[in-house]
Scaffold this motif. Structure first.
Motif, PDB file in Angstrom:
ATOM      1  N   LEU A  40       0.883  -1.364  -0.071  1.00  0.00           N
ATOM      2  CA  LEU A  40       0.016  -0.209   0.001  1.00  0.00           C
ATOM      3  C   LEU A  40       0.800   1.205  -0.131  1.00  0.00           C
ATOM      4  O   LEU A  40       0.431   2.362  -0.761  1.00  0.00           O
ATOM      5  N   GLU A  41       2.085   1.169   0.730  1.00  0.00           N
ATOM      6  CA  GLU A  41       2.804   2.486   0.774  1.00  0.00           C
ATOM      7  C   GLU A  41       3.286   2.708  -0.929  1.00  0.00           C
ATOM      8  O   GLU A  41       3.668   3.729  -1.192  1.00  0.00           O
ATOM      9  N   ASP A  42       3.611   1.579  -1.372  1.00  0.00           N
ATOM     10  CA  ASP A  42       4.239   1.667  -2.978  1.00  0.00           C
ATOM     11  C   ASP A  42       3.170   2.386  -3.744  1.00  0.00           C
ATOM     12  O   ASP A  42       3.218   3.227  -4.535  1.00  0.00           O
ATOM     13  N   VAL A  43       1.805   1.821  -3.598  1.00  0.00           N
ATOM     14  CA  VAL A  43       0.653   2.204  -4.389  1.00  0.00           C
ATOM     15  C   VAL A  43       0.178   3.450  -4.095  1.00  0.00           C
ATOM     16  O   VAL A  43       0.145   4.330  -5.092  1.00  0.00           O
ATOM     17  N   LEU A  44      -0.162   3.824  -2.727  1.00  0.00           N
ATOM     18  CA  LEU A  44      -0.737   4.954  -2.479  1.00  0.00           C
ATOM     19  C   LEU A  44       0.164   6.079  -2.079  1.00  0.00           C
ATOM     20  O   LEU A  44      -0.278   7.283  -2.137  1.00  0.00           O
ATOM     21  N   ASP A  45       1.320   5.838  -1.446  1.00  0.00           N
ATOM     22  CA  ASP A  45       2.256   6.795  -1.052  1.00  0.00           C
ATOM     23  C   ASP A  45       3.552   6.993  -1.888  1.00  0.00           C
ATOM     24  O   ASP A  45       4.600   7.487  -1.339  1.00  0.00           O
ATOM     25  N   PHE A  69      -9.936   4.212   2.343  1.00  0.00           N
ATOM     26  CA  PHE A  69     -10.622   3.150   1.806  1.00  0.00           C
ATOM     27  C   PHE A  69     -12.343   3.149   2.081  1.00  0.00           C
ATOM     28  O   PHE A  69     -13.093   2.823   1.337  1.00  0.00           O
ATOM     29  N   LEU A  70     -12.683   3.863   3.280  1.00  0.00           N
ATOM     30  CA  LEU A  70     -13.963   3.868   3.766  1.00  0.00           C
ATOM     31  C   LEU A  70     -14.622   5.294   3.371  1.00  0.00           C
ATOM     32  O   LEU A  70     -15.851   4.994   3.073  1.00  0.00           O
ATOM     33  N   ALA A  75     -10.239  10.249   1.239  1.00  0.00           N
ATOM     34  CA  ALA A  75      -9.117   9.627   0.198  1.00  0.00           C
ATOM     35  C   ALA A  75      -8.731  11.043  -0.638  1.00  0.00           C
ATOM     36  O   ALA A  75      -7.834  11.334  -1.267  1.00  0.00           O
ATOM     37  N   GLU A  76      -9.979  11.963  -0.969  1.00  0.00           N
ATOM     38  CA  GLU A  76      -9.732  13.003  -1.355  1.00  0.00           C
ATOM     39  C   GLU A  76      -8.842  13.924  -0.962  1.00  0.00           C
ATOM     40  O   GLU A  76      -7.892  14.625  -1.234  1.00  0.00           O
ATOM     41  N   ARG A  77      -8.987  14.118   0.362  1.00  0.00           N
ATOM     42  CA  ARG A  77      -7.928  14.896   1.547  1.00  0.00           C
ATOM     43  C   ARG A  77      -6.649  14.602   1.333  1.00  0.00           C
ATOM     44  O   ARG A  77      -5.741  15.229   1.485  1.00  0.00           O
ATOM     45  N   TYR A  78      -6.365  13.272   1.454  1.00  0.00           N
ATOM     46  CA  TYR A  78      -5.059  12.602   1.354  1.00  0.00           C
ATOM     47  C   TYR A  78      -4.551  12.419  -0.278  1.00  0.00           C
ATOM     48  O   TYR A  78      -3.408  11.998  -0.163  1.00  0.00           O
ATOM     49  N   LYS A  79      -5.400  12.943  -1.168  1.00  0.00           N
ATOM     50  CA  LYS A  79      -4.956  12.947  -2.683  1.00  0.00           C
ATOM     51  C   LYS A  79      -4.662  11.603  -2.953  1.00  0.00           C
ATOM     52  O   LYS A  79      -3.780  11.266  -3.771  1.00  0.00           O
ATOM     53  N   MET A  80      -5.550  10.671  -2.551  1.00  0.00           N
ATOM     54  CA  MET A  80      -5.559   9.124  -2.707  1.00  0.00           C
ATOM     55  C   MET A  80      -6.558   8.691  -3.214  1.00  0.00           C
ATOM     56  O   MET A  80      -6.578   7.429  -3.690  1.00  0.00           O
ATOM     57  N   LYS A  86      -6.564   1.131  -7.571  1.00  0.00           N
ATOM     58  CA  LYS A  86      -5.560   0.374  -7.817  1.00  0.00           C
ATOM     59  C   LYS A  86      -5.559  -0.838  -7.000  1.00  0.00           C
ATOM     60  O   LYS A  86      -4.743  -1.747  -7.424  1.00  0.00           O
ATOM     61  N   VAL A  87      -5.941  -0.592  -5.812  1.00  0.00           N
ATOM     62  CA  VAL A  87      -5.884  -1.838  -4.861  1.00  0.00           C
ATOM     63  C   VAL A  87      -7.116  -2.524  -4.820  1.00  0.00           C
ATOM     64  O   VAL A  87      -8.089  -2.152  -5.061  1.00  0.00           O
ATOM     65  N   SER A  88      -6.901  -3.941  -4.728  1.00  0.00           N
ATOM     66  CA  SER A  88      -8.007  -4.843  -4.942  1.00  0.00           C
ATOM     67  C   SER A  88      -9.062  -4.624  -3.712  1.00  0.00           C
ATOM     68  O   SER A  88      -8.818  -4.202  -2.591  1.00  0.00           O
ATOM     69  N   LYS A  89     -10.405  -5.142  -4.036  1.00  0.00           N
ATOM     70  CA  LYS A  89     -11.350  -4.784  -2.894  1.00  0.00           C
ATOM     71  C   LYS A  89     -11.110  -5.512  -1.651  1.00  0.00           C
ATOM     72  O   LYS A  89     -11.339  -5.173  -0.631  1.00  0.00           O
TER      73      LYS A  89
END
Length: 120
Positions: A40-45, A69-70, A75-80, A86-89
């Motif tokens: 997740l750090e690779d994908v999101l950060d 994810f919730l 998600a918009e606030r953290y720019k993610m 891209k992360v599976s459900k």
């Protein structure tokens, strides 16, 4: 439990559920740290390894990713917002479960303490 009042039973039950929930959450944090946190750090950060440094930061990171994810707002606030797709459900559900477990456990724990403070 003949000598205990119903208030005492509620207090003990809530506190026990809260404590067991927090211990369970710590086990879930260890699992998620070892299995999915670096991904997740690779994908999101973009590969910034902050939350996978130690178990204390991993707990904070799992709660943050759980809110990402919730909630669309977070998600918009953290720019993610776009990155989280891209992360599976299945992985998203694990982090939301960990977030929910933590919140429910702390709620039970604090409710038990508040009831004890006001009624006993």
């Amino acid at each position: 439990m003949d000598g205990l009042s119903s208030t005492s039973v509620v207090i003990m039950s809530l506190t026990t559920v809260g404590i067991l929930g927090i211990f369970t959450w710590v086990v879930v944090v260890i699992y998620l740290k070892l299995k999915w946190l670096k991904y997740l750090e690779d994908v999101l950060d973009e590969g910034v390894r902050y939350y996978s440094l130690n178990i204390f930061l991993a707990g904070q990171g799992i709660l943050q990713y759980g809110t990402v994810f919730l909630s669309t707002f977070h998600a918009e606030r953290y720019k993610m917002l776009k990155k989280r797709d891209k992360v599976s459900k299945g992985i998203q559900r694990l982090f939301v479960f960990a977030f929910s477990l933590f919140m429910l456990s702390t709620l039970c724990l604090f409710l038990g303490m508040a009831i004890h403070q006001f009624y006993v």
